[in-house]
Scaffold this motif. Structure first.
Motif, mmCIF file in Angstrom:
data_model
loop_
_atom_site.group_PDB
_atom_site.id
_atom_site.type_symbol
_atom_site.label_atom_id
_atom_site.label_comp_id
_atom_site.label_asym_id
_atom_site.label_seq_id
_atom_site.Cartn_x
_atom_site.Cartn_y
_atom_site.Cartn_z
ATOM 1 N N ASN A 1 17.827 27.007 25.887
ATOM 2 C CA ASN A 1 18.579 26.013 26.405
ATOM 3 C C ASN A 1 19.468 26.639 27.498
ATOM 4 O OD1 ASN A 1 19.544 23.533 27.157
ATOM 5 N ND2 ASN A 1 19.873 22.857 25.422
ATOM 6 N N ARG A 2 19.811 26.128 28.534
ATOM 7 C CA ARG A 2 20.530 26.834 29.657
ATOM 8 C C ARG A 2 21.814 26.055 30.079
ATOM 9 N NH1 ARG A 2 15.367 24.262 31.262
ATOM 10 N NH2 ARG A 2 15.811 22.885 32.754
ATOM 11 N N PRO A 3 22.606 26.746 31.106
ATOM 12 C CA PRO A 3 22.481 27.905 31.123
ATOM 13 C C PRO A 3 23.777 28.778 30.197
ATOM 14 C CG PRO A 3 23.890 27.064 32.371
ATOM 15 C CD PRO A 3 23.394 26.173 31.695
ATOM 16 N N LYS B 1 15.673 26.054 38.885
ATOM 17 C CA LYS B 1 15.304 24.829 38.867
ATOM 18 C C LYS B 1 16.148 23.664 38.330
ATOM 19 C CE LYS B 1 10.392 26.185 39.589
ATOM 20 N NZ LYS B 1 9.013 26.096 39.084
ATOM 21 N N CYS B 2 16.841 24.092 37.315
ATOM 22 C CA CYS B 2 18.006 23.217 36.416
ATOM 23 C C CYS B 2 19.244 23.063 37.193
ATOM 24 C CB CYS B 2 18.198 23.978 35.385
ATOM 25 S SG CYS B 2 19.437 23.082 34.303
ATOM 26 N N GLY B 3 19.585 21.742 37.476
ATOM 27 C CA GLY B 3 20.842 21.363 38.256
ATOM 28 C C GLY B 3 22.086 21.604 37.458
ATOM 29 N N THR B 4 21.963 21.750 36.110
ATOM 30 C CA THR B 4 23.164 22.034 35.449
ATOM 31 C C THR B 4 23.420 23.566 35.679
ATOM 32 O OG1 THR B 4 22.898 20.445 33.715
ATOM 33 C CG2 THR B 4 24.176 22.390 32.919
ATOM 34 N N SER B 5 22.281 24.512 35.531
ATOM 35 C CA SER B 5 22.451 26.022 35.587
ATOM 36 C C SER B 5 22.734 26.116 37.237
ATOM 37 C CB SER B 5 21.011 26.418 35.749
ATOM 38 O OG SER B 5 21.034 27.759 35.357
ATOM 39 N N SER C 1 28.270 21.652 32.874
ATOM 40 C CA SER C 1 28.502 23.172 33.773
ATOM 41 C C SER C 1 29.819 23.445 33.372
ATOM 42 C CB SER C 1 27.983 22.898 34.893
ATOM 43 O OG SER C 1 28.483 21.744 35.558
ATOM 44 N N GLU C 2 30.740 22.428 33.393
ATOM 45 C CA GLU C 2 32.176 22.879 33.636
ATOM 46 C C GLU C 2 32.679 23.508 32.553
ATOM 47 O OE1 GLU C 2 31.883 18.149 32.983
ATOM 48 O OE2 GLU C 2 30.995 19.802 34.235
ATOM 49 N N LEU C 3 31.868 23.384 31.263
ATOM 50 C CA LEU C 3 32.295 24.438 30.185
ATOM 51 C C LEU C 3 32.253 25.901 30.664
ATOM 52 C CD1 LEU C 3 30.112 22.918 27.262
ATOM 53 C CD2 LEU C 3 32.579 22.621 27.708
ATOM 54 N N VAL C 4 31.895 26.360 31.625
ATOM 55 C CA VAL C 4 32.154 27.828 32.103
ATOM 56 C C VAL C 4 33.572 27.962 32.629
ATOM 57 C CG1 VAL C 4 31.607 27.368 34.508
ATOM 58 C CG2 VAL C 4 30.766 29.374 33.380
ATOM 59 N N GLU D 1 26.249 18.663 42.121
ATOM 60 C CA GLU D 1 25.248 18.545 43.303
ATOM 61 C C GLU D 1 25.065 16.751 43.282
ATOM 62 O OE1 GLU D 1 21.700 20.256 41.930
ATOM 63 O OE2 GLU D 1 22.197 22.231 42.568
ATOM 64 N N ASP D 2 25.600 16.160 42.087
ATOM 65 C CA ASP D 2 25.420 14.531 42.084
ATOM 66 C C ASP D 2 26.690 14.165 42.600
ATOM 67 O OD1 ASP D 2 27.509 14.867 39.985
ATOM 68 O OD2 ASP D 2 26.354 13.942 38.533
#
Length: 141
Positions: free
Chosen positions: A93-95, A11-15, A109-112, A127-128
């Motif tokens: 906190n996620r992900p 449900k989390c956009g960052t995830s 998210s780009e930290l991955v 997504e944005d």
């Protein structure tokens, strides 16, 4: 079984963006929906430490029972915060992503990208619409 694990909330956009970046590198990770399958205490503690965070930094406030549980009290020990996170996984906190290269709380998210051993295979936009990987597979930000 993949050597990349994401503690994911669909449900989390960052995830979702983090998971998509992992897959854009040609990796199919082990996806653990931590709200229904929270990590064991020692696993959570280890992930937080390996990510270079304090337990408090890994605690999520927004959309959680943080206030109701009085978790803003700075005198609470790490053990008390971990107890709360395990009793209410929404407080984690996620992900979190675990790879052979390291562990990150991937916000943003780009930290991955810092812990993936494989390059991105093509362009990627969140997504944005924010472009993270250009048409040559290079990181934009």
């Amino acid at each position: 079984m993949s050597d990349v694990v994401i503690y994911h909330n669909p449900k989390c956009g960052t995830s979702r963006n983090t998971l998509a970046l992992i897959r854009n590198a040609g990796i199919e990770p082990q996806v653990i929906e931590y709200l229904t399958t929270p990590p064991a205490r020692q696993v959570l503690k280890s992930m937080i430490e390996r990510a270079g965070l304090s337990v408090r930094e890994a605690l999520r406030e927004k959309g959680t029972p943080f206030q109701e549980l009085g978790l803003g009290d700075t005198s609470l020990s790490d053990d008390a915060l971990l107890d709360a996170m395990l009793a209410h996984p929404i407080l984690i906190n996620r992900p979190f992503v675990v790879t052979p290269t390291g562990v990150r709380l991937c916000r943003p998210s780009e930290l991955v990208l810092d812990i993936l051993e494989r390059p991105q295979r093509g362009p990627f936009a969140k997504e944005d619409g924010e472009v993270v990987i250009d048409e040559h597979g290079n990181r934009v930000r």
